[in-house]
Design a protein around this motif. Structure first.
Motif, PDB file in Angstrom:
ATOM      1  N   MET A   1       0.697  -1.214   0.187  1.00 20.23           N
ATOM      2  CA  MET A   1      -0.102   0.018   0.049  1.00 20.23           C
ATOM      3  C   MET A   1       0.910   1.354   0.200  1.00 20.23           C
ATOM      4  SD  MET A   1      -1.133   2.892   2.050  1.00 20.23           S
ATOM      5  CE  MET A   1      -0.509   2.246   3.739  1.00 20.23           C
ATOM      6  N   GLU A   2       0.576   2.193  -0.930  1.00 21.91           N
ATOM      7  CA  GLU A   2       1.021   3.495  -0.830  1.00 21.91           C
ATOM      8  C   GLU A   2       0.188   4.446  -1.210  1.00 21.91           C
ATOM      9  OE1 GLU A   2       5.247   4.565  -2.455  1.00 21.91           O
ATOM     10  OE2 GLU A   2       4.137   5.415  -3.941  1.00 21.91           O
ATOM     11  N   LYS A   3      -0.100   5.432  -0.392  1.00 22.73           N
ATOM     12  CA  LYS A   3      -1.111   6.778  -0.719  1.00 22.73           C
ATOM     13  C   LYS A   3      -0.169   7.824  -0.658  1.00 22.73           C
ATOM     14  CE  LYS A   3      -4.758   4.281  -0.718  1.00 22.73           C
ATOM     15  NZ  LYS A   3      -5.666   3.930  -2.072  1.00 22.73           N
ATOM     16  N   LYS A   4      -0.547   8.588  -1.862  1.00 19.62           N
ATOM     17  CA  LYS A   4       0.103   9.963  -2.013  1.00 19.62           C
ATOM     18  C   LYS A   4      -0.842  10.848  -1.932  1.00 19.62           C
ATOM     19  CE  LYS A   4       3.488   7.866  -5.337  1.00 19.62           C
ATOM     20  NZ  LYS A   4       3.770   7.946  -6.749  1.00 19.62           N
ATOM     21  N   ILE A   5      -0.281  11.807  -0.800  1.00 14.15           N
ATOM     22  CA  ILE A   5      -1.299  12.975  -0.597  1.00 14.15           C
ATOM     23  C   ILE A   5      -1.002  14.144  -0.803  1.00 14.15           C
ATOM     24  CG2 ILE A   5      -2.847  13.735   1.479  1.00 14.15           C
ATOM     25  CD1 ILE A   5      -1.909  10.911   2.786  1.00 14.15           C
ATOM     26  N   ILE A   6      -1.768  15.046  -1.203  1.00 13.57           N
ATOM     27  CA  ILE A   6      -1.306  16.486  -1.343  1.00 13.57           C
ATOM     28  C   ILE A   6      -2.333  17.352  -0.349  1.00 13.57           C
ATOM     29  CG2 ILE A   6      -1.086  18.633  -2.631  1.00 13.57           C
ATOM     30  CD1 ILE A   6      -0.160  17.239  -4.861  1.00 13.57           C
ATOM     31  N   ILE A   7      -1.804  18.238   0.299  1.00 15.63           N
ATOM     32  CA  ILE A   7      -2.648  19.148   1.295  1.00 15.63           C
ATOM     33  C   ILE A   7      -2.319  20.691   1.048  1.00 15.63           C
ATOM     34  CG2 ILE A   7      -2.990  19.696   3.842  1.00 15.63           C
ATOM     35  CD1 ILE A   7      -1.799  17.012   4.501  1.00 15.63           C
ATOM     36  N   ALA A   8      -3.186  21.213   0.876  1.00 15.42           N
ATOM     37  CA  ALA A   8      -3.011  22.768   0.417  1.00 15.42           C
ATOM     38  C   ALA A   8      -4.094  23.803   0.762  1.00 15.42           C
ATOM     39  CB  ALA A   8      -2.826  22.764  -1.324  1.00 15.42           C
TER      40      ALA A   8
END
Length: 180
Positions: A1-8
């Motif tokens: 499992m790999e989750k890529k997240i952007i928070i802006a």
């Protein structure tokens, strides 16, 4: 499992703190994680974003060009990052500050009135913690108990009241998702 997240969002909205909370919780849960901040020179009121990758295996690069999850706290960030969200990706957005419909129909868009919820608790500047709770409830990537332990175990006595309030805001964000 790999989750890529952007928070802006904007500087002053706690974007980088939200990312650090995700990073810290993932580390405590034994995951591999990266946190990569980016912010404008203006700081408060300027742009701020960060990427977080949470994985069960080694992460090759901290660069996120096509996130699985996008968390946005203002319209400018939505317009900048929504095109990069992968098809079928999850969008959590502050519907208090981003009214109306989301233009993409190929993503899962979840409105979270985080600024309103935080304002109702007289803590409008902590809308990021409401969004953290929504993230936890919607994704189940991290355990709520891990987040609460960070607040409990890392409290400077001078900041105890703020961390207590953060716990309540996280719970409200979780409730927002669980009760809809």
């Amino acid at each position: 499992m790999e989750k890529k997240i952007i928070i802006a969002g904007s500087g002053g909205q706690g974007i980088l703190f939200l990312g650090r909370m995700l990073m810290s919780a993932a580390m405590l849960e034994g995951r591999d994680v990266t946190w990569f901040p980016s912010y404008g020179a203006e700081i408060r009121g300027g742009t701020a974003n960060c990427t977080v990758i949470i994985a069960d295996q080694m992460i090759g690069s901290p660069v996120v060009t096509t996130p699985d999850i996008l968390i946005v706290m203002n319209r400018a960030s939505l317009e900048r990052f929504l095109p990069s969200l992968k098809i079928g990706g999850l969008l959590l957005y502050d519907s208090s500050l981003i009214p109306g419909k989301i233009s993409r129909k190929d993503v899962i868009a979840i409105p979270v009135p985080s600024t309103k919820i935080a304002g109702d608790l007289e803590n409008q500047k902590s809308a990021n913690m409401v969004m953290l709770g929504a993230f936890i409830a919607k994704t189940t990537l991290l355990k709520p108990t891990t987040i609460f332990s960070i607040f409990k175990d890392n409290v400077d006595p001078k900041k105890a009241a703020a961390f207590s309030a953060n716990s309540e805001l996280v719970r409200k964000g979780m409730d927002c998702i669980e009760n809809t």
